[in-house]
Write an enzyme that holds these catalytic residues in place. Structure first.
Site, PDB file in Angstrom:
ATOM      1  N   GLU A 167       2.732  -6.064   7.800  1.00 14.14           N
ATOM      2  CA  GLU A 167       1.708  -5.088   8.205  1.00 14.14           C
ATOM      3  C   GLU A 167       1.657  -4.828   9.712  1.00 14.14           C
ATOM      4  O   GLU A 167       1.398  -3.693  10.142  1.00 14.14           O
ATOM      5  CB  GLU A 167       0.332  -5.535   7.698  1.00 14.14           C
TER       6      GLU A 167
ATOM      7  N   ALA B  75       0.830  -1.210   0.000  1.00 17.42           N
ATOM      8  CA  ALA B  75       0.000   0.000   0.000  1.00 17.42           C
ATOM      9  C   ALA B  75       0.863   1.258   0.000  1.00 17.42           C
ATOM     10  O   ALA B  75       1.978   1.267   0.537  1.00 17.42           O
ATOM     11  CB  ALA B  75      -0.919  -0.004   1.212  1.00 17.42           C
TER      12      ALA B  75
ATOM     13  N   GLU C 135       0.583  -9.911  -1.420  1.00 19.40           N
ATOM     14  CA  GLU C 135      -0.805 -10.366  -1.503  1.00 19.40           C
ATOM     15  C   GLU C 135      -1.287 -10.426  -2.950  1.00 19.40           C
ATOM     16  O   GLU C 135      -2.068 -11.311  -3.313  1.00 19.40           O
ATOM     17  CB  GLU C 135      -1.707  -9.467  -0.653  1.00 19.40           C
TER      18      GLU C 135
ATOM     19  N   GLY D  50       0.885  -5.681   0.613  1.00 19.29           N
ATOM     20  CA  GLY D  50      -0.068  -5.823  -0.478  1.00 19.29           C
ATOM     21  C   GLY D  50       0.563  -6.305  -1.767  1.00 19.29           C
ATOM     22  O   GLY D  50      -0.104  -6.919  -2.603  1.00 19.29           O
TER      23      GLY D  50
END
Length: 268
Positions: free
Chosen positions: A141, A73, A121, A118
């Site tokens: 995270e 992110a 991910e 992310g």
């Protein structure tokens, strides 16, 4: 090679005769592909278009940055958000990850450099992760006060088991390529000196040589069967088999085998 842009930060390229291999390029190199709201929306838009295109047999997710697949992110953007803005942005962020996860054709991630948070991910949302010797993966995270929110807490344990996933999430540690391959965090480790993108595109081309109807049905059976008991899973498989047993691809595949020639898939 045909290329179509989706916003400023995402491109889709088509490879091979018929464009059967699509390359979804994360193209925000100056930010190491940190996923901003605009980039997330573009990823989702590109995935919607790919999902609707029956000509695409395989999708490869790559990066235009030489140091990173994606660093997760965009925390600089996030730092400027009010709580209300963060809540409003959440569906946009989720749509990017579910867009990749829900692609109906086989998907391959090409991890070169950092794939963190992310970014990892997005790779986990793919069916196969190809990495090279530069790869560094992880879900850090909790080190910034949140949790993996792009599917990491659900996809990683399905890949490596609950205890190993817990250790990786709780420690927020980064894992380099050799250990990542050993633990199953990535599936294919490119030969020394090879680039993940080239390896992933070669793998995608091998996949795309097969029946598009068969590939999509096989992916559906694999995905829907996860977490079911064996009997229920076999029913999922039987339904998928019935969906392809009377297809044009099945008729062409059997005919080509018997005639000792390369099949020309009708894709229906």
């Amino acid at each position: 090679m045909d290329e179509q842009r989706y916003g400023e930060f995402v491109a889709v390229r088509r490879h091979g005769d018929g464009g059967h291999v699509a390359e979804l390029v994360l193209d925000r190199p100056k930010a190491m592909n940190a996923v901003s709201s605009a980039m997330a929306a573009s990823i989702a838009e590109a995935c919607t278009a790919l999902a609707a295109d029956p000509a695409v047999r395989t999708t490869v997710v790559t990066s235009s940055n030489d140091r990173a697949f994606c660093v997760g992110a965009d925390l600089k953007e996030r730092n400027s958000f009010t709580d209300a803005e963060l809540v409003r942005q959440r569906p946009t962020a989720r749509a990017a990850y579910t867009g990749v996860l829900d692609l109906p054709m086989p998907t391959v991630a090409a991890v070169h450099g950092f794939a963190l948070g992310g970014g990892y991910e997005l790779a986990l949302a793919c069916d196969v992760i190809v990495a090279d010797g530069t790869a560094v993966v992880g879900l850090p995270e909790v080190s910034v006060g949140v949790i993996p929110g792009g599917g990491g807490t659900q996809l990683l344990p399905r890949r490596v088991g609950a205890a190993r996933a817990a250790e990786l999430v709780f420690t927020a540690r980064r894992v380099e390529a050799p250990e990542a391959a050993e633990l199953g965090l990535v599936d294919v480790l490119a030969e020394s000196g090879a680039h993940a993108r080239e390896e992933a595109l070669a793998l995608a081309a091998r996949i795309a040589a097969n029946s598009p109807v068969g590939l999509r049905a096989a992916k559906k059976a694999l995905r829907l069967g996860q977490g079911l008991d064996l009997r229920a899973g076999l029913e999922v498989e039987d339904a998928a088999w019935r969906s392809v047993a009377f297809s044009g691809d099945r008729a062409e595949g059997v005919a080509a085998f018997n005639e000792k020639r390369k099949p020309e898939w009708p894709g229906e």
